[in-house]
Design a protein around this motif. Structure first.
Motif, PDB file in Angstrom:
ATOM      1  N   SER A  88       0.836  -1.210   0.000  1.00  0.00           N
ATOM      2  CA  SER A  88       0.000   0.000   0.000  1.00  0.00           C
ATOM      3  C   SER A  88       0.870   1.260   0.000  1.00  0.00           C
ATOM      4  N   LEU A  89       2.003   1.210   0.675  1.00  0.00           N
ATOM      5  CA  LEU A  89       2.915   2.364   0.695  1.00  0.00           C
ATOM      6  C   LEU A  89       3.526   2.573  -0.690  1.00  0.00           C
ATOM      7  N   ARG A  90       3.899   1.482  -1.339  1.00  0.00           N
ATOM      8  CA  ARG A  90       4.479   1.579  -2.683  1.00  0.00           C
ATOM      9  C   ARG A  90       3.434   2.072  -3.700  1.00  0.00           C
ATOM     10  N   ALA A  91       2.177   1.644  -3.522  1.00  0.00           N
ATOM     11  CA  ALA A  91       1.113   2.096  -4.427  1.00  0.00           C
ATOM     12  C   ALA A  91       0.892   3.599  -4.288  1.00  0.00           C
ATOM     13  N   ALA A  92       0.975   4.096  -3.058  1.00  0.00           N
ATOM     14  CA  ALA A  92       0.761   5.530  -2.814  1.00  0.00           C
ATOM     15  C   ALA A  92       1.976   6.359  -3.228  1.00  0.00           C
ATOM     16  N   TYR A  93       3.177   5.792  -3.055  1.00  0.00           N
ATOM     17  CA  TYR A  93       4.423   6.512  -3.346  1.00  0.00           C
ATOM     18  C   TYR A  93       5.340   5.612  -4.169  1.00  0.00           C
ATOM     19  N   PRO A  94       5.114   5.576  -5.471  1.00  0.00           N
ATOM     20  CA  PRO A  94       5.865   4.634  -6.325  1.00  0.00           C
ATOM     21  C   PRO A  94       7.358   4.935  -6.418  1.00  0.00           C
ATOM     22  N   ASN A  95       7.761   6.189  -6.147  1.00  0.00           N
ATOM     23  CA  ASN A  95       9.188   6.542  -6.226  1.00  0.00           C
ATOM     24  C   ASN A  95       9.896   6.235  -4.904  1.00  0.00           C
ATOM     25  N   MET A  96       9.788   4.984  -4.492  1.00  0.00           N
ATOM     26  CA  MET A  96      10.363   4.558  -3.221  1.00  0.00           C
ATOM     27  C   MET A  96      11.740   3.949  -3.475  1.00  0.00           C
ATOM     28  N   VAL A  97      12.739   4.406  -2.716  1.00  0.00           N
ATOM     29  CA  VAL A  97      14.110   3.938  -2.930  1.00  0.00           C
ATOM     30  C   VAL A  97      14.764   3.609  -1.584  1.00  0.00           C
ATOM     31  N   ARG A  98      15.868   2.888  -1.676  1.00  0.00           N
ATOM     32  CA  ARG A  98      16.710   2.573  -0.518  1.00  0.00           C
ATOM     33  C   ARG A  98      18.157   2.694  -0.982  1.00  0.00           C
ATOM     34  N   LYS A  99      19.077   2.702  -0.051  1.00  0.00           N
ATOM     35  CA  LYS A  99      20.486   2.768  -0.461  1.00  0.00           C
ATOM     36  C   LYS A  99      20.847   1.576  -1.343  1.00  0.00           C
ATOM     37  N   GLU A 100      20.233   0.429  -1.054  1.00  0.00           N
ATOM     38  CA  GLU A 100      20.540  -0.783  -1.827  1.00  0.00           C
ATOM     39  C   GLU A 100      20.069  -0.676  -3.283  1.00  0.00           C
ATOM     40  N   THR A 101      19.031   0.139  -3.541  1.00  0.00           N
ATOM     41  CA  THR A 101      18.541   0.285  -4.919  1.00  0.00           C
ATOM     42  C   THR A 101      19.228   1.433  -5.647  1.00  0.00           C
ATOM     43  N   LEU A 102      19.799   2.382  -4.901  1.00  0.00           N
ATOM     44  CA  LEU A 102      20.459   3.532  -5.530  1.00  0.00           C
ATOM     45  C   LEU A 102      21.926   3.252  -5.853  1.00  0.00           C
ATOM     46  N   LEU A 103      22.539   2.375  -5.078  1.00  0.00           N
ATOM     47  CA  LEU A 103      23.968   2.097  -5.228  1.00  0.00           C
ATOM     48  C   LEU A 103      24.202   0.750  -5.891  1.00  0.00           C
ATOM     49  N   GLU A 104      25.374   0.603  -6.447  1.00  0.00           N
ATOM     50  CA  GLU A 104      25.785  -0.692  -6.992  1.00  0.00           C
ATOM     51  C   GLU A 104      26.170  -1.615  -5.836  1.00  0.00           C
ATOM     52  N   PRO A 105      25.983  -2.924  -5.991  1.00  0.00           N
ATOM     53  CA  PRO A 105      26.414  -3.857  -4.930  1.00  0.00           C
ATOM     54  C   PRO A 105      27.878  -3.664  -4.541  1.00  0.00           C
ATOM     55  N   SER A 106      28.707  -3.282  -5.518  1.00  0.00           N
ATOM     56  CA  SER A 106      30.136  -3.074  -5.223  1.00  0.00           C
ATOM     57  C   SER A 106      30.354  -1.893  -4.277  1.00  0.00           C
ATOM     58  N   ASP A 107      29.455  -0.883  -4.332  1.00  0.00           N
ATOM     59  CA  ASP A 107      29.576   0.271  -3.431  1.00  0.00           C
ATOM     60  C   ASP A 107      29.380  -0.134  -1.974  1.00  0.00           C
ATOM     61  N   LEU A 108      28.500  -1.108  -1.775  1.00  0.00           N
ATOM     62  CA  LEU A 108      28.108  -1.485  -0.406  1.00  0.00           C
ATOM     63  C   LEU A 108      28.845  -2.706   0.127  1.00  0.00           C
ATOM     64  N   ARG A 109      29.732  -3.274  -0.689  1.00  0.00           N
ATOM     65  CA  ARG A 109      30.269  -4.576  -0.285  1.00  0.00           C
ATOM     66  C   ARG A 109      31.050  -4.526   1.020  1.00  0.00           C
ATOM     67  N   PHE A 110      31.669  -3.387   1.339  1.00  0.00           N
ATOM     68  CA  PHE A 110      32.442  -3.299   2.588  1.00  0.00           C
ATOM     69  C   PHE A 110      31.570  -2.955   3.795  1.00  0.00           C
ATOM     70  N   PHE A 111      30.314  -2.572   3.540  1.00  0.00           N
ATOM     71  CA  PHE A 111      29.428  -2.134   4.621  1.00  0.00           C
ATOM     72  C   PHE A 111      28.298  -3.126   4.896  1.00  0.00           C
ATOM     73  N   GLN A 112      28.006  -3.955   3.903  1.00  0.00           N
ATOM     74  CA  GLN A 112      26.784  -4.766   3.869  1.00  0.00           C
ATOM     75  C   GLN A 112      26.499  -5.536   5.162  1.00  0.00           C
ATOM     76  N   ASN A 113      27.519  -6.129   5.754  1.00  0.00           N
ATOM     77  CA  ASN A 113      27.292  -6.977   6.932  1.00  0.00           C
ATOM     78  C   ASN A 113      27.547  -6.256   8.248  1.00  0.00           C
ATOM     79  N   TYR A 114      27.586  -4.927   8.191  1.00  0.00           N
ATOM     80  CA  TYR A 114      27.855  -4.131   9.395  1.00  0.00           C
ATOM     81  C   TYR A 114      26.683  -3.171   9.599  1.00  0.00           C
ATOM     82  N   SER A 115      25.775  -3.563  10.456  1.00  0.00           N
ATOM     83  CA  SER A 115      24.518  -2.808  10.583  1.00  0.00           C
ATOM     84  C   SER A 115      24.745  -1.371  11.025  1.00  0.00           C
TER      85      SER A 115
END
Length: 414
Positions: free
Chosen positions: A270-297
Motif C-alpha cells: 500500500s505504501l508503494r502504491a501511494a508513493y511509487p518513487n520509493m528507494v533505498r540505499k541498496e537500490t540507488l547504489l551498486e552492490p560493489s559500493d556497499l560490499r564493505f558495509f553490507q554486513n555491518y549494521s
C-alpha cells in the motif's frame, strides 16, 4: 583541563563500553566526553557494542573518524586510543573497577561517586552507557560540550561520508526527497510486542524472538493496548495513509531508512502504491559500493543517518534513538522540517477512517490540524520531574546549543 601554568591535571582514566545501536551509542559517547571533561580524567576511545541484537563487530575507528575525534576535542579533554603501557599492565592484573553508572544521573553523581573511585583505582570502566546523564538541569558547559561532540567531533569515516554524499547526490539529481525512518523491522516488532497487521505465524515468530532475548524484560504484551496508547511504530499501511493525509506529493522520492521490513513486499504494497518513487540505499547504489558495509549494521545505519540529515523532510514512524538524534541534529542545521507524528492520535483516526466513521476529507483535515505545530519548530524540552524516560530527550532538542529563528547571536562556543 589545563591548570594556570599549562600543566595537564589528570585524575585517572575512564574506560567505557557503549551498549545499543549506532545512535544510542552516539549519544552515550557525547555524554562520556562531557563526564570525562568535568572530572578531569583521560578518556580512552569508547568500545562499541558487539553483542546486542545487531551483532556488529565494528570498532570505533570503523564508524567514526577517530583522529578527528581526538584532535578536535584536545582543548577540552584528553582522549587516548588505548591506556598507557604502565596503566595497561595494572588493568591486566585486575587493578580496575568496573560498574554500570546509575541512569539519568546528574553530573554531580559522577563528581561525588565516580571520581573518588577513579582516584582510588586509577582506572574505572563503565560497562553501560545508555541514558546515564540527565537531560536537564546540567551546567551549561556540560550541555554545550555534549553538542560539540555530537555536531562537530563525531564525524563518520571518510569512506562512510563519501558514500553518503554519493547517495544524496543521486537523490538530489532527481529532485526533492523525504526520508521515511520506517521502524518496522523484526527486532522492533519482537521487542515492542506490536503485531498489528501480522498473521498468526508472524505473531508467533515475533513472540519466540522476544522470549529468546533475556535482556528484553517485557515478555507478555497486549499489542492492541500498546497501539491504542501510541506505543507502537506505525505500520507501513498506517504510514501510507498518514503521508497522503498530510498532502505529501505522491511523486516525491521516498527514501526508506531502515533495515529489512518485516513482511517485506506484502506489507509494503500500500505504501508503494501511494508513493511509487520509493528507494533505498541498496537500490540507488551498486552492490560493489556497499560490499564493505553490507554486513555491518551500524555502518549501514550511518549511511541512513547522513541521508536523513540532508532530506527535505524527515519522517520517523517511531521515536527510537535514530529518530530522536536525527531530529535534534536537523534542528541544529536550521530547524529542517521533521514531522513528529502523534501516533496515539493517528491510530485512532486511521481506525475511524477504515471503519467509515470519517470521510477522507475529514480524516485528512484532522491529521493536518494535529501536526501543524509538530514540524520540528523551535521549542523548549518538556521536563518531567522524577520521570526522565517520559520527558523530552536532550539529543532530540538540545535547545541550549541552538539558535532560535529570531536570534542573531552566534554560537561562539560551538
Amino acid at each position: 583541563m589545563l591548570s594556570d601554568v599549562g600543566v595537564y591535571k589528570n585524575n585517572g582514566y575512564l574506560m567505557v563500553s557503549c551498549n545499543g545501536g549506532l545512535n544510542q551509542m552516539r549519544a552515550a559517547i557525547c555524554d562520556m566526553v562531557a563526564i570525562a571533561r568535568h572530572l578531569n580524567v583521560t578518556l580512552i576511545v569508547p568500545e562499541l557494542d558487539k553483542t546486542s541484537f545487531w551483532n556488529d563487530p565494528s570498532e570505533f575507528h570503523d564508524i567514526f573518524d577517530v583522529d578527528h575525534f581526538i584532535t578536535s576535542l584536545r582543548d577540552e579533554v584528553r582522549i587516548l586510543k588505548e591506556l598507557p603501557p604502565r596503566v595497561k599492565r595494572r588493568v591486566e592484573l585486575g587493578m580496575i573497577y568496573t560498574m554500570p553508572p546509575i541512569s539519568w544521573s546528574d553530573i554531580s553523581y559522577y563528581q561525588n561517586q565516580i571520581l573518588p573511585l577513579i582516584q582510588k583505582y586509577k582506572v574505572v570502566h563503565l560497562n553501560r552507557t545508555d541514558a546515564r546523564l540527565a537531560n536537564n538541569a546540567q551546567p551549561m558547559e556540560v550541555q554545550k560540550l555534549r553538542c560539540r561532540v555530537n555536531f562537530s567531533a563525531l564525524r563518520f569515516t571518510p569512506q562512510i561520508e563519501e558514500l553518503g554524499r554519493k547517495v544524496i547526490n543521486i537523490l538530489r539529481q532527481n529532485g526533492p526527497f523525504i526520508v521515511l525512518h520506517l521502524r518496522y523491522e523484526m527486532d522492533m516488532l519482537a521487542f515492542s510486542g506490536c503485531t498489528q497487521g501480522c498473521n498468526k505465524e508472524e505473531t508467533e515468530e515475533l513472540t519466540r524472538m522476544r522470549y529468546a532475548y533475556p535482556w528484553w524484560k517485557e515478555k507478555i504484551i497486549n499489542s492492541d493496548l500498546k497501539r491504542k496508547y501510541g506505543l507502537c511504530p506505525l505500520t507501513p499501511e498506517e504510514t501510507a495513509l498518514t503521508l497522503r493525509a498530510l498532502d505529501i506529493d505522491n511523486n516525491i522520492q521516498v527514501y526508506i531508512a531502515a533495515g529489512e521490513i518485516y513482511g517485506r513486499e506484502r506489507r509494503m504494497a500500500s505504501l508503494r502504491a501511494a508513493y511509487p518513487n520509493m528507494v533505498r540505499k541498496e537500490t540507488l547504489l551498486e552492490p560493489s559500493d556497499l560490499r564493505f558495509f553490507q554486513n555491518y549494521s551500524s555502518q549501514m545505519a550511518a549511511l541512513d543517518y547522513l541521508v536523513s540529515l540532508e532530506s527535505d523532510i524527515f519522517v520517523p514512524t517511531y521515536d527510537g534513538n535514530m529518530a530522536k538524534v536525527v531530529e535534534g541534529h536537523r534542528r541544529y542545521l536550521g530547524y529542517k522540517k521533521t514531522i513528529l507524528l502523534d501516533r496515539r492520535l493517528l491510530v485512532n483516526l486511521v481506525d475511524q477512517y477504515n471503519t467509515g466513521s470519517l470521510t477522507w476529507d475529514e480524516f485528512s483535515t484532522a491529521v493536518k490540524d494535529a501536526h501543524a505545530e509538530r514540524m520540528g519548530n523551535p521549542t523548549k524540552r518538556s521536563v518531567i520531574l522524577d520521570r526522565p524516560k517520559e520527558e523530552d530527550y536532550f539529543y532530540s532538542n538540545p535547545w541550549e546549543c541552538l539558535q532560535t529563528l529570531d536570534e542573531d547571536e552566534s554560537l561562539s562556543s560551538m
